[in-house]
Design a protein around this motif. Structure first.
Motif, PDB file in Angstrom:
ATOM      1  N   TYR A  14       0.867  -1.175   0.000  1.00  0.00           N
ATOM      2  CA  TYR A  14       0.000   0.000   0.000  1.00  0.00           C
ATOM      3  C   TYR A  14       0.904   1.225   0.000  1.00  0.00           C
ATOM      4  N   LEU A  15       0.670   2.126  -0.953  1.00  0.00           N
ATOM      5  CA  LEU A  15       1.488   3.341  -1.064  1.00  0.00           C
ATOM      6  C   LEU A  15       0.603   4.578  -0.964  1.00  0.00           C
ATOM      7  N   ASP A  16       1.166   5.620  -0.387  1.00  0.00           N
ATOM      8  CA  ASP A  16       0.467   6.910  -0.429  1.00  0.00           C
ATOM      9  C   ASP A  16       0.306   7.308  -1.889  1.00  0.00           C
ATOM     10  N   LYS A  17      -0.735   8.047  -2.172  1.00  0.00           N
ATOM     11  CA  LYS A  17      -1.016   8.456  -3.552  1.00  0.00           C
ATOM     12  C   LYS A  17       0.156   9.238  -4.152  1.00  0.00           C
ATOM     13  N   ASP A  18       0.751  10.127  -3.365  1.00  0.00           N
ATOM     14  CA  ASP A  18       1.882  10.926  -3.867  1.00  0.00           C
ATOM     15  C   ASP A  18       3.066  10.045  -4.249  1.00  0.00           C
ATOM     16  N   GLY A  66       4.534   9.486  -7.979  1.00  0.00           N
ATOM     17  CA  GLY A  66       5.957   9.674  -8.272  1.00  0.00           C
ATOM     18  C   GLY A  66       6.575   8.449  -8.917  1.00  0.00           C
ATOM     19  N   LEU A  67       6.217   7.282  -8.417  1.00  0.00           N
ATOM     20  CA  LEU A  67       6.721   6.023  -8.977  1.00  0.00           C
ATOM     21  C   LEU A  67       6.264   5.858 -10.423  1.00  0.00           C
ATOM     22  N   GLN A  68       4.994   6.130 -10.682  1.00  0.00           N
ATOM     23  CA  GLN A  68       4.475   6.012 -12.045  1.00  0.00           C
ATOM     24  C   GLN A  68       5.138   7.014 -12.988  1.00  0.00           C
ATOM     25  N   ASN A 125      10.721   4.752 -19.175  1.00  0.00           N
ATOM     26  CA  ASN A 125      10.158   3.677 -19.980  1.00  0.00           C
ATOM     27  C   ASN A 125      10.444   2.304 -19.361  1.00  0.00           C
ATOM     28  N   GLN A 126      10.172   2.196 -18.065  1.00  0.00           N
ATOM     29  CA  GLN A 126      10.379   0.946 -17.326  1.00  0.00           C
ATOM     30  C   GLN A 126       9.090   0.572 -16.603  1.00  0.00           C
ATOM     31  N   SER A 127       9.000  -0.684 -16.206  1.00  0.00           N
ATOM     32  CA  SER A 127       7.800  -1.134 -15.492  1.00  0.00           C
ATOM     33  C   SER A 127       7.847  -0.662 -14.035  1.00  0.00           C
ATOM     34  N   LEU A 128       6.660  -0.537 -13.444  1.00  0.00           N
ATOM     35  CA  LEU A 128       6.576  -0.173 -12.031  1.00  0.00           C
ATOM     36  C   LEU A 128       7.302  -1.206 -11.170  1.00  0.00           C
TER      37      LEU A 128
END
Length: 137
Positions: free
Chosen positions: A11-15, A19-21, A28-31
């Motif tokens: 579970y991650l905070d939305k922010d 940022g990760l996305q 150009n890499q996968s999450l």
């Protein structure tokens, strides 16, 4: 047969997720790949520290080169000024008055020429370096 990767739900905070996305999209890499690399850096701080140390060493070398170049530039300017002051004869009184009257104008012209020279590139020292017999150019 290679081991299959284990699945992990977090579970991650939305922010943080945003940022990760954004980072994954920019590179150009996968999450999963970005998250795995981030966790690996967190779990194995020695690798992260080694990378930082390597970066710091590069920065230190660059700063030392800049410091050396700055000292050389200062020395060259001082030698030139000393040479010019010891070899240039003083102006006669009428010429001195005329020179004083146009000094601000000449200074402005010098500053314009310097600005144009800096904007133009390459630097004069690069030209000198390429003209020297040791440069191979």
């Amino acid at each position: 047969m290679p081991m299959k990767k284990a699945r992990l739900s977090v579970y991650l905070d939305k922010d943080i997720l945003d940022g990760l996305q954004a980072y994954a999209a920019r590179h150009n890499q996968s999450l999963s790949l970005i998250a795995e690399a981030s966790i690996a850096a967190f779990v194995n701080p020695d690798e992260r520290e080694a990378a930082l140390i390597k970066r710091f060493v590069r920065l230190e070398r660059s700063l030392l080169r800049l410091e050396r170049d700055n000292r050389i530039t200062g020395e060259a300017l001082m030698v030139f000024v000393r040479f010019w002051l010891t070899t240039a004869p003083p102006l006669p009184e009428p010429a001195q008055l005329a020179a004083n009257a146009t000094s601000a104008e000449r200074y402005e012209a010098f500053m314009r020429a310097l600005g144009q020279r800096l904007a133009k590139g390459p630097a004069a020292w690069q030209e000198i370096e390429s003209d020297s017999p040791n440069s191979g150019g």
